[in-house]
Motif scaffolding. Structure first.
Motif, short mmCIF file in Angstrom:
data_model
loop_
_atom_site.label_atom_id
_atom_site.label_comp_id
_atom_site.label_asym_id
_atom_site.label_seq_id
_atom_site.Cartn_x
_atom_site.Cartn_y
_atom_site.Cartn_z
N GLU A 376 0.82 -1.21 0.00
CA GLU A 376 0.00 0.00 0.00
C GLU A 376 0.85 1.27 0.00
O GLU A 376 0.47 2.30 -0.57
CB GLU A 376 -0.95 0.00 1.21
CG GLU A 376 -0.28 -0.16 2.56
CD GLU A 376 -0.15 -1.61 3.00
OE1 GLU A 376 -0.16 -1.84 4.21
OE2 GLU A 376 -0.03 -2.50 2.12
N ILE A 377 2.05 1.19 0.62
CA ILE A 377 2.95 2.35 0.66
C ILE A 377 3.68 2.48 -0.67
O ILE A 377 3.84 3.58 -1.22
CB ILE A 377 3.95 2.22 1.83
CG1 ILE A 377 3.20 2.21 3.16
CG2 ILE A 377 4.99 3.33 1.79
CD1 ILE A 377 2.33 3.43 3.42
N LEU A 520 -9.22 5.37 -6.91
CA LEU A 520 -8.16 4.44 -7.32
C LEU A 520 -7.55 3.76 -6.10
O LEU A 520 -7.44 2.53 -6.04
CB LEU A 520 -7.08 5.20 -8.10
CG LEU A 520 -5.89 4.37 -8.59
CD1 LEU A 520 -6.31 3.41 -9.69
CD2 LEU A 520 -4.77 5.28 -9.10
N TYR A 521 -7.15 4.56 -5.10
CA TYR A 521 -6.50 3.99 -3.93
C TYR A 521 -7.48 3.20 -3.07
O TYR A 521 -7.11 2.18 -2.48
CB TYR A 521 -5.84 5.10 -3.09
CG TYR A 521 -4.95 4.56 -1.99
CD1 TYR A 521 -3.83 3.79 -2.29
CD2 TYR A 521 -5.23 4.82 -0.64
CE1 TYR A 521 -3.01 3.29 -1.30
CE2 TYR A 521 -4.41 4.33 0.36
CZ TYR A 521 -3.30 3.56 0.03
OH TYR A 521 -2.49 3.07 1.02
N SER A 522 -8.72 3.64 -3.02
CA SER A 522 -9.74 2.90 -2.27
C SER A 522 -9.87 1.48 -2.80
O SER A 522 -10.04 0.52 -2.03
CB SER A 522 -11.10 3.60 -2.37
OG SER A 522 -11.05 4.87 -1.77
N GLY A 523 -9.77 1.33 -4.13
CA GLY A 523 -9.82 0.01 -4.74
C GLY A 523 -8.63 -0.85 -4.34
O GLY A 523 -8.76 -2.06 -4.11
N ILE A 524 -7.45 -0.22 -4.25
CA ILE A 524 -6.24 -0.94 -3.84
C ILE A 524 -6.37 -1.39 -2.39
O ILE A 524 -6.03 -2.52 -2.04
CB ILE A 524 -4.99 -0.05 -4.01
CG1 ILE A 524 -4.83 0.40 -5.47
CG2 ILE A 524 -3.74 -0.77 -3.53
CD1 ILE A 524 -4.73 -0.72 -6.48
N VAL A 525 -6.86 -0.51 -1.54
CA VAL A 525 -7.05 -0.84 -0.12
C VAL A 525 -8.01 -2.02 0.03
O VAL A 525 -7.77 -2.95 0.81
CB VAL A 525 -7.57 0.39 0.66
CG1 VAL A 525 -7.94 0.00 2.10
CG2 VAL A 525 -6.53 1.50 0.67
N GLU A 526 -9.11 -1.98 -0.71
CA GLU A 526 -10.09 -3.06 -0.66
C GLU A 526 -9.47 -4.38 -1.12
O GLU A 526 -9.65 -5.43 -0.47
CB GLU A 526 -11.30 -2.70 -1.54
CG GLU A 526 -12.42 -3.73 -1.56
CD GLU A 526 -13.17 -3.84 -0.25
OE1 GLU A 526 -13.89 -4.85 -0.07
OE2 GLU A 526 -13.02 -2.94 0.60
N LEU A 527 -8.74 -4.34 -2.21
CA LEU A 527 -8.10 -5.55 -2.75
C LEU A 527 -7.12 -6.15 -1.75
O LEU A 527 -7.15 -7.36 -1.49
CB LEU A 527 -7.37 -5.19 -4.07
CG LEU A 527 -6.56 -6.32 -4.71
CD1 LEU A 527 -7.48 -7.41 -5.24
CD2 LEU A 527 -5.70 -5.77 -5.86
N GLN A 547 -9.38 -5.44 10.19
CA GLN A 547 -8.10 -5.11 10.85
C GLN A 547 -7.03 -4.76 9.81
O GLN A 547 -6.24 -3.83 10.01
CB GLN A 547 -7.64 -6.29 11.71
CG GLN A 547 -8.51 -6.52 12.93
CD GLN A 547 -8.14 -7.80 13.67
OE1 GLN A 547 -7.29 -8.58 13.23
NE2 GLN A 547 -8.79 -8.03 14.81
N ALA A 548 -7.02 -5.52 8.70
CA ALA A 548 -6.05 -5.25 7.64
C ALA A 548 -6.27 -3.86 7.06
O ALA A 548 -5.32 -3.11 6.80
CB ALA A 548 -6.17 -6.31 6.54
N LYS A 549 -7.55 -3.50 6.87
CA LYS A 549 -7.87 -2.18 6.31
C LYS A 549 -7.43 -1.07 7.26
O LYS A 549 -6.89 -0.04 6.84
CB LYS A 549 -9.38 -2.10 6.03
CG LYS A 549 -9.79 -0.87 5.23
CD LYS A 549 -11.25 -0.94 4.79
CE LYS A 549 -11.46 -1.91 3.67
NZ LYS A 549 -12.83 -1.82 3.07
N GLU A 550 -7.63 -1.29 8.55
CA GLU A 550 -7.21 -0.30 9.56
C GLU A 550 -5.70 -0.12 9.56
O GLU A 550 -5.19 1.00 9.68
CB GLU A 550 -7.71 -0.72 10.94
CG GLU A 550 -9.22 -0.56 11.12
CD GLU A 550 -9.72 -1.16 12.42
OE1 GLU A 550 -8.90 -1.80 13.14
OE2 GLU A 550 -10.91 -1.01 12.73
N SER A 556 -0.80 4.58 5.65
CA SER A 556 -0.91 5.70 4.71
C SER A 556 -0.94 7.02 5.48
O SER A 556 -0.41 8.03 5.02
CB SER A 556 -2.15 5.55 3.82
OG SER A 556 -3.32 5.44 4.60
N GLY A 557 -1.53 7.00 6.69
CA GLY A 557 -1.53 8.20 7.54
C GLY A 557 -0.13 8.57 7.99
O GLY A 557 0.23 9.75 8.06
#
Length: 692
Positions: A376-377, A520-527, A547-550, A556-557
């Protein structure tokens, strides 16, 4: 002054005459103070600061030494000293010569290498052997660059003579790889040293003295680069007992043969340890003295205080071991961040980490997947790298590989398409492509590459009418690519929308904020969260997914927080590429591989899973001597208390364990150690799988 705080052995080394000087600095003997003292001595002697070069293995180490010098000398003088890692220094020099040079991470170049490898058809060759995978071949090629100055084929066939039938193909892949890197202005970390060495062979930089920290970790290429610099004086500091990077190309012969290669060399030994107590040092000495003594030495105690003997902890099974260690850490008065749990294998850390979390004890892990290697980074950094350098094909490939049905080879075609329709300008090709007055994308028909070879092969954009695209997108020439799918078009739409929204933005934080909040990034996070939440059965555990999404959002924060310190996007990207591996996140107990623990020290240390097969790791080890050096490094991280632990049984795998031979050598386990009989020669396929 720096020199006034040195002991006699440190002072003798720091004030040595100019020439070839090697300082054997054992664990905790004050090598940093000696190097700082040496530079202070050079400056006091009238040596011009700009003629001093300090080479280290982390930029943090160089920064700490420079910061110490600034306590005693004006900043305008200290700032003239050239310092940093081999790669950082070479990168700075090369950027002055080649301003458009783009440094790429190994994972990015591995993708480029794979795209070249995949064009070869090994199946038609009717081979009697299984060719190595693209990943393993890339790893071997990278290791070769560090370890040998001979030809790739010569070096490779010494290791794998049965691959001679396919060696010409391997060499051809490597040559095309080098050609494409030059064409796109890419450089690997190895390339920085290779190109700098080549430049120095024609252009001398007149350094009076070059100082090298952690000299035992230098590889053949780094040693050759040092020689190419041809300094008037060379000051190398290291410890052969801490040479633990052979797997990464480090060549212990560099330090072992120093006096042979430089007949005028003077050898100095720092033997007074100011870190560990007498019982800890005694244990370390008992084990490491079984290795061949290249330079005679024995650690002596520099601390006078109450001491505790190292404690052996034995448990019936692995789970009990990890739980007990967590309980012990819960009870101790030592702050969490001053405790380290050190392990030989990454798998050992999982049990400890889970047990610590169960007891509510915070911990941070280093030596596994880096924060900056998280997918994700990397995705966010690749997006930003494209804005800095629109010709960065590797960044583009990494982004578009997330589009369903689009691999590295097809991503490469899309990139070439954008360059073509942008008349050489990538971003123009994405946002405002020219479709008139341009020659065909590929006038010479090339079925293998599958580009716009022939009018009959051009697909119709009408295929995607159901996607309700805006007119600018619907008329985009990419939509005529014959291999484009609806999923890929949707991904391109989201990419296009993000690129258009950040046009004109300058601050890294603003750009990153837009990227993080994009569809675009929301899709990557979901995947990624689905992948990480999937059970072995194939079902997705919603709690694990959540938990993975968090965790992804936290990471990213953190990257967004880091970006706020920078005003220029280019500076931010450069800092992340060069220094990313040295940054860490989180707080609490330190979970460290032995390699990651090197150079650190802690009041309380646990070295775990000290059983034969795990430590020493007989499956992965290059030699028992190197495994012994790993043990030496692990135990000498401890300042006050050292715990050595093992379990006799693994209930999950149904395996009985015997105590490590190092516990026998340390005198903690009675009786002579009986060497296990080898279980047969490893096949190359297994090696390949391990490397992959």
């Amino acid at each position: 002054m720096p020199l006034s705080s040195l002991n006699d052995e440190q002072l003798s080394a720091a004030t040595a005459d100019l020439g070839h000087n090697l300082i054997i600095a054992s664990a905790g003997t004050g090598k940093t103070s000696t190097i700082v003292g040496r530079i202070a001595h050079l400056l006091h002697s009238g040596i011009e600061p700009s003629s001093i070069l300090l080479l280290t293995f982390t930029n943090k180490a160089a920064g700490e030494m420079i910061a110490r010098l600034e306590r005693y000398f004006p900043k305008k003088i200290v700032s003239k000293i050239e310092s940093g890692t081999f790669h950082a220094v070479s990168y700075r020099w090369l950027k002055e010569i080649y301003p458009t040079l783009a440094l790429k991470q190994p994972s990015e170049l591995k993708t480029l290498f794979r795209s070249i490898y995949e064009k070869r058809n090994f199946e038609r060759m009717n081979l009697t052997i299984q060719p190595f995978s693209a990943t393993y071949l890339y790893e071997m090629y990278s290791l070769y660059q560090n370890a040998s100055l001979a030809g790739f084929d010569v070096w490779f066939l010494e290791k794998y003579p049965d691959h001679e039938v396919v060696m010409d193909v391997y060499v051809d892949i490597a040559q095309e790889f080098e050609k494409e890197k030059i064409e796109y202005g890419f450089a690997s970390f190895n390339d920085l040293l290779l190109r700098m060495k080549s430049h120095l062979e024609e252009n001398t930089i007149p350094f009076t003295e070059v100082l090298v920290d952690e000299y035992q970790d230098t590889n053949t290429l780094q040693s050759a680069l040092i020689d190419t610099l041809k300094p008037r004086s060379l000051f190398c500091v290291g410890d052969y007992d801490q040479s633990i990077y052979a797997f990464n190309g480090a060549n212990i012969e560099n330090i072992a043969t120093y006096s042979k290669r430089y007949p005028d060399a003077k050898i100095f030994t720092l033997k007074t340890n100011y870190r560990s107590t007498a019982p800890i040092l005694s244990l370390a000495n008992r084990v490491i003295e079984r290795n061949e003594r290249i330079y005679p030495k024995k650690l002596e105690v520099g601390r006078v205080m109450k001491s505790y003997p190292p404690k052996l902890l034995m448990y019936n099974d692995l789970f009990e071991q990890y739980q007990s260690i967590a309980e012990g850490i819960k009870r101790t008065h030592v702050p969490n961040d001053q405790i380290a749990v050190i392990f030989r294998n990454n798998s050992s850390a999982d049990g400890v980490e889970a047990s610590l979390r169960e007891y509510g004890i915070p911990c941070k892990r280093k030596g596994g997947t880096s924060f900056f290697d998280a997918k994700e980074i990397k995705f966010l950094l690749d997006l930003m790298a494209l804005l800095v350098n629109p010709k960065d094909m590797m960044a583009f490939i990494h982004v578009f590989e997330y589009a369903r049905g689009v691999g590295s080879a097809l991503s490469k075609e899309f990139f070439q398409c954008f360059l073509h329709f942008g008349n050489g300008h990538f971003m123009q090709g994405v946002l405002a492509p020219r479709v008139y007055d341009l020659p065909k994308l590929n006038p010479n028909k090339n079925v293998q590459l599958g580009l716009f070879d022939d009018d009959h092969e051009i697909g119709s954009a009408a295929r995607f009418k159901a996607l309700n695209l805006e007119s600018a997108l619907y008329e985009h020439p990419l939509l005529k690519h014959p291999k484009l799918t609806s999923d890929a078009v949707t991904f391109f739409k989201e990419f296009y929308t993000l690129m258009r929204s950040v046009q004109g933005m300058e601050k890294p934080a603003d750009i990153l904020k837009a990227a993080i909040s994009s569809t675009l990034y929301s899709g990557i996070v979901e995947l990624l969260s689905i992948q990480r939440g999937r059970l072995k059965s194939g079902e997705v555990d919603e709690e694990k997914k959540k938990q993975a999404k968090e965790r992804i959002q936290r990471k990213s924060g953190l990257l967004l927080d880091l970006s706020r310190q920078y005003k220029e996007l280019r500076r931010f990207i450069n800092a992340m590429v060069l220094g990313g591996n040295e940054l860490s996140e989180g707080e609490g107990v330190n979970l460290l591989t032995v390699h990651a623990s090197k150079g650190l020290e802690f009041p309380e240390v646990y070295v775990i899973d000290l059983v034969d097969g795990r430590f020493p790791n007989r499956k992965m080890m290059s030699s028992i001597e190197e495994e012994r050096r790993l043990f030496y490094v692990a135990v000498t991280r401890a300042k006050d208390r050292l715990y050595l632990s093992l379990a006799k049984f693994d209930r999950v795998k149904k395996i009985d364990y015997k105590p490590s031979q190092f516990l026998h050598e340390a005198g903690l386990v009675k009786g002579e150690f009986v060497e296990p009989e080898p279980k047969g020669k490893k096949v190359k396929k297994t090696k390949e799988e391990e490397a992959s």
